[in-house]
Scaffold this motif. Structure first.
Motif, short mmCIF file in Angstrom:
data_model
loop_
_atom_site.label_atom_id
_atom_site.label_comp_id
_atom_site.label_asym_id
_atom_site.label_seq_id
_atom_site.Cartn_x
_atom_site.Cartn_y
_atom_site.Cartn_z
N LEU A 1 5.11 96.89 63.39
CA LEU A 1 6.52 97.25 63.42
C LEU A 1 7.18 96.82 64.73
CD1 LEU A 1 6.30 100.80 61.82
CD2 LEU A 1 7.09 98.69 60.73
N HIS A 2 6.48 96.99 65.83
CA HIS A 2 7.03 96.52 67.11
C HIS A 2 7.12 94.99 67.12
CE1 HIS A 2 6.30 100.64 68.27
NE2 HIS A 2 6.84 100.43 69.45
N ARG A 3 6.20 94.35 66.46
CA ARG A 3 6.28 92.88 66.35
C ARG A 3 7.51 92.47 65.56
NH1 ARG A 3 4.30 87.91 66.60
NH2 ARG A 3 4.07 86.63 64.73
N ALA A 4 7.81 93.19 64.48
CA ALA A 4 9.02 92.88 63.70
C ALA A 4 10.26 93.01 64.58
CB ALA A 4 9.12 93.82 62.49
N ALA A 5 10.32 94.09 65.37
CA ALA A 5 11.47 94.28 66.27
C ALA A 5 11.53 93.18 67.32
CB ALA A 5 11.38 95.65 66.94
N TYR A 6 10.37 92.80 67.83
CA TYR A 6 10.34 91.73 68.84
C TYR A 6 10.81 90.40 68.26
CZ TYR A 6 8.58 87.98 71.75
OH TYR A 6 8.49 86.83 72.49
N LEU A 7 10.33 90.06 67.07
CA LEU A 7 10.71 88.79 66.46
C LEU A 7 12.21 88.74 66.17
CD1 LEU A 7 7.70 88.22 64.01
CD2 LEU A 7 8.13 87.08 66.20
N LEU A 8 12.77 89.86 65.74
CA LEU A 8 14.21 89.90 65.50
C LEU A 8 15.00 89.70 66.80
CD1 LEU A 8 14.29 92.76 62.89
CD2 LEU A 8 15.28 90.49 62.54
N TYR A 9 14.42 90.12 67.90
CA TYR A 9 15.06 89.92 69.21
C TYR A 9 14.90 88.48 69.69
CZ TYR A 9 15.66 90.28 74.30
OH TYR A 9 16.04 90.08 75.60
N ALA A 10 13.67 87.97 69.60
CA ALA A 10 13.37 86.64 70.15
C ALA A 10 13.86 85.50 69.26
CB ALA A 10 11.86 86.51 70.38
N HIS A 11 14.02 85.76 67.96
CA HIS A 11 14.42 84.70 67.02
C HIS A 11 15.60 85.19 66.16
CE1 HIS A 11 10.67 82.54 67.96
NE2 HIS A 11 10.08 83.72 67.89
N ARG A 12 16.55 85.86 66.79
CA ARG A 12 17.63 86.48 66.04
C ARG A 12 18.46 85.47 65.27
NH1 ARG A 12 18.98 91.47 65.80
NH2 ARG A 12 17.88 92.03 67.70
N ASP A 13 18.72 84.30 65.87
CA ASP A 13 19.56 83.31 65.18
C ASP A 13 18.96 82.93 63.83
OD1 ASP A 13 21.34 83.31 67.22
OD2 ASP A 13 20.64 81.44 68.14
N ARG A 14 17.64 82.86 63.77
CA ARG A 14 16.97 82.46 62.52
C ARG A 14 16.80 83.64 61.58
NH1 ARG A 14 10.92 79.77 62.07
NH2 ARG A 14 10.62 80.15 59.84
N LEU A 15 16.30 84.76 62.11
CA LEU A 15 15.94 85.88 61.24
C LEU A 15 17.13 86.74 60.85
CD1 LEU A 15 12.56 87.02 62.82
CD2 LEU A 15 12.95 85.49 60.89
N ALA A 16 18.22 86.68 61.63
CA ALA A 16 19.41 87.46 61.27
C ALA A 16 19.99 86.98 59.95
CB ALA A 16 20.45 87.38 62.38
N ARG A 17 19.80 85.71 59.63
CA ARG A 17 20.34 85.17 58.37
C ARG A 17 19.43 85.46 57.18
NH1 ARG A 17 21.00 80.74 61.87
NH2 ARG A 17 19.23 79.71 60.91
N SER A 18 18.14 85.49 57.42
CA SER A 18 17.20 85.62 56.31
C SER A 18 16.53 86.99 56.23
CB SER A 18 16.11 84.54 56.42
OG SER A 18 15.49 84.58 57.69
#
Length: 730
Positions: free
Chosen positions: A217-234
């Motif tokens: 779960l912390h990894r999910a939060a980290y990835l959304l922070y570090a790759h927001r441009d990509r993951l915010a859309r998908s």
């Protein structure tokens, strides 16, 4: 202890925390005003302007949700550099109006030393401080010193150095029934996994209590922070074993500043279905087998058939004939398109109508030009005889109907299930009204791939869809008012929905993704991944074409008859060499005095346990009570009631074979303890943890399934403090 120094440090950190909350409140107020201003904007303008306005609405609303979610314990700690600089770490990042950094987001690269610095590798840090708060009040500080000489030279005092450390204090605290984030106590091996690269499939293997779930779960939060441009859309999809588990973890991601993640159980991966029914392990094994791909394909093909003899059709008083050869040729051409059943049906229908139009023209002595053809085709489409026969030859199908028919009709199952044995086909048979199970969801999804969407033009379906869209728009508008109550004084939810329309007022990405079977997620996190069947893996791969996933689990705990014996067995077919393995080796949940015997029992059964070390030895050895069979439920309930009273607010669970659950619940209800004690089977307890566990009749758990030793291992390792075993006297 230097009490004056401690008091001064508490005042110092309180001043910092006060300033951080003041800034958070100011930013939140600015965002709320901007949101209200955007909503009051005129509706006129180009479509591009409306899209831009909607993007601002979504961004501002999401920011407000994030600020609300991190209100509790905004600041978690501080790192002190060798250069004398201090940096505070928190759940979100904050800057002052000039852009000066006030609080570092825990996911930022600058925060990494807070989790990874050690005395051997201090990374420029002389100490790190954990800050405890209740609401907005600082209640304690705890320093970990990495360089004692530099720490004292900088004015530090060992009065604030904790003997136990923040981690052990957290481990010994009573559980609350909800998973807590570990953002303040992430350990180095966990942090390395959390910050691992996005691409590919990361498998996190670890035994019970190693923190696999919370790390994911912390990894999910980290990835959304570090790759927001990509993951915010998908978006990111998090999959858990059951709805109870999802309730257990649902507060973790919001507390980390992320509110746009889709949470789903394996039984919720098909829109409109929430499958919670249980079924026999041998049935699960058949439904999870890859042979079901061929079974479903054959079931679809069986619904594409030709009549055995010519069929006479009445078209507005003119009789024509539909020949078997016509159907066979039209069917062959439609099948050559290799399109899904409902899509290919359009070509089949066009071919049939073309042939029948020629016959109808001949019967009516008409020249078959383009105008005449159109009129005749319309007449054919309106003729009940034609519609009936075309549907009998190639029926439009929904996945639900295909699967219910397959289960309920022996003739269909025997024709389609030739790759299954007679005994396996018998296991699949059931009534049409039987509830869906998680194993069915994977088959529904596979059927949806084979069938494709129904053709447009069904007025009833379109009207129902429009009504559903309208409900969603109004519901969305009502959530807008929750964020800014003042706006409700200016308009109504229905008026707001009318103003923006379906093109403007969008549901949150998470909701859109949850309702769209074709949605492609940017990343998927799967907990208890070893439990998924081969058919369920096919569903996940369709949901994430990029194959960017974090899978956490432990093959030693596999309980499902269709689950994984090894990661390679399940993943090599889909991602070949694009998956990598990381292991967690420290058990933070279960004390060594309980964990070591659990591992010995598992090894004795021939199952290899993941290597790990318990972080603490624990205060209690395993206690065993033997009783008569007739007293088993009452003794179990009495032990649980006593533990609940001793813990006074901690979490107590009874884990027992399914056949004893009802009797134990009745005893608890009679004692008035039903609401204070959870009663679960080993499978239901997966991923959960409790302060104290009463394990009932372990021998029956082992005998209850082909993987009973793994089930017992799961049950024994759910406790953080105490394990009691109640068994029949031998």
């Amino acid at each position: 202890m230097n009490d004056a120094y401690v008091a001064a440090e508490l005042r110092r950190e309180q001043a910092v925390v006060d300033a951080l909350y003041a800034r958070l409140d100011a930013v939140r107020e600015q965002t709320a005003l901007a949101l209200a201003g955007t909503r009051r904007g005129v509706t006129a303008g180009t479509p591009a302007a409306r899209v831009e306005r909607d993007a601002f609405l979504a961004l501002q609303s999401e920011q407000l949700r994030r600020f609300d979610a991190v209100e509790e314990r905004l600041c978690i700690g501080r790192i002190d550099g060798a250069d004398g600089a201090h940096a505070h770490i928190g759940r979100v990042g904050l800057t002052d109006p000039s852009g000066r950094r006030l609080l570092i987001d825990w996911r930022a690269p600058a925060a990494q030393p807070f989790y990874r610095a050690t005395a051997a590798r201090p990374d420029g840090i002389i100490s790190r401080r954990h800050i405890s708060t209740v609401g907005r009040t600082v209640t304690g500080v705890s320093d970990e010193v990495l360089d004692l000489d530099a720490f004292t030279a900088a004015g530090g005092d060992t009065a604030t150095v904790s003997q136990d450390g923040a981690l052990l204090l957290s481990l010994n605290a009573n559980r609350t029934g909800r998973m807590r984030d570990i953002v303040a106590t992430i350990q180095a091996e966990q942090d390395e996994i959390i910050r691992a690269p996005l691409a590919g499939v990361l498998v996190v293997q670890g035994g019970p209590g190693t923190g696999k779930t919370v790390v994911a779960l912390h990894r999910a939060a980290y990835l959304l922070y570090a790759h927001r441009d990509r993951l915010a859309r998908s978006g990111v999809l998090v999959i858990g074993p059951n709805a109870r588990f999802l309730r257990y973890i649902e507060q973790v991601l919001p507390s980390l500043g992320e509110t746009g993640v889709v949470l789903a159980a394996a039984g919720q991966l098909y829109p409109g279905v929430d499958a919670t029914a249980d079924e026999l392990p041998e049935v699960v094994a058949v439904k999870g087998d890859l042979r079901m791909v061929d079974v479903l394909a054959a079931a679809v093909k069986a619904r594409q058939r030709a009549p055995r003899r010519p069929v006479r059709l009445n078209v507005e008083g003119t009789w024509i004939e539909l020949a078997p050869r016509d159907v066979e040729q039209a069917r062959h051409r439609a099948q050559l398109s290799r399109k899904p059943h409902n899509v290919a049906r359009r070509r089949f229908v066009a071919e049939i109508l073309d042939r029948l139009a020629a016959r109808l023209a001949k019967a009516q002595n008409l020249d078959l030009d383009d105008d005449t053809r159109g009129e005749l085709v319309n007449a054919l489409r309106g003729a009940p005889d034609v519609r009936r026969e075309v549907n009998l030859c190639w029926m439009p199908l929904l996945p639900e109907k295909l699967l219910r028919d397959l289960y309920a009709r022996p003739d269909l199952l025997d024709r389609a299930g030739r790759r299954l044995s007679r005994a396996e086909r018998d296991l699949l048979r059931r009534d049409r009204t039987a509830p869906w199970t998680a194993a069915d969801v994977a088959l529904l999804d596979e059927a949806a791939e084979l069938l494709g969407p129904l053709a447009d033009g069904d007025a009833d379906t379109a009207a129902a869809a429009a009504a559903e869209d309208r409900k969603r728009e109004i519901a969305y508008a009502e959530t807008v008012f929750d964020l800014a109550p003042d706006a409700a004084e200016m308009t109504t939810a229905a008026a707001l929905a009318d103003r923006y329309g379906s093109a403007a007022v969008r549901r949150a990405l998470a909701e859109d993704a949850a309702h769209d079977r074709g949605w492609a997620f940017g990343h998927i996190v799967v907990d208890e991944a070893q439990e998924l069947s081969a058919m369920q893996w096919r569903v996940l791969m369709r949901r994430c074409p990029s194959r960017s996933m974090t899978l956490v689990g432990d093959t030693a705990q596999t309980g499902s008859a269709a689950g994984a014996a090894s990661w390679a067995q399940m993943l090599d077919e889909h991602v070949t060499d694009r998956w990598r393995l990381a292991e967690l080796t420290v058990n933070y949940r279960t004390p060594g005095r309980i964990m070591d015997p659990a591992v010995e029992l598992l090894l004795a059964s021939g199952v290899r346990a993941s290597p790990m070390t318990s972080a603490r030895e624990g205060d209690w050895a395993i206690a065993t009570t033997e009783t008569q069979p007739a007293q088993l439920a009452s003794v179990t309930a009495s032990s649980a009631d006593e533990e609940a009273r001793r813990l006074d607010g901690g979490q107590v669970a009874i884990i027992a074979p399914s056949g004893l659950i009802e009797a134990i619940e009745a005893e608890l209800a009679q004692a008035g303890s039903g609401e204070r004690v959870s009663v679960l089977t080993p499978r239901q307890s997966k991923g959960l943890e409790f302060d104290s566990v009463i394990l009932t009749e372990p021998d029956a758990i082992v005998a209850g399934s082909a993987r009973g030793a793994s089930d017992l291992y799961v049950a024994m390792t759910r406790c953080t403090q105490r394990l009691q075993i109640v068994r029949t006297r031998r």
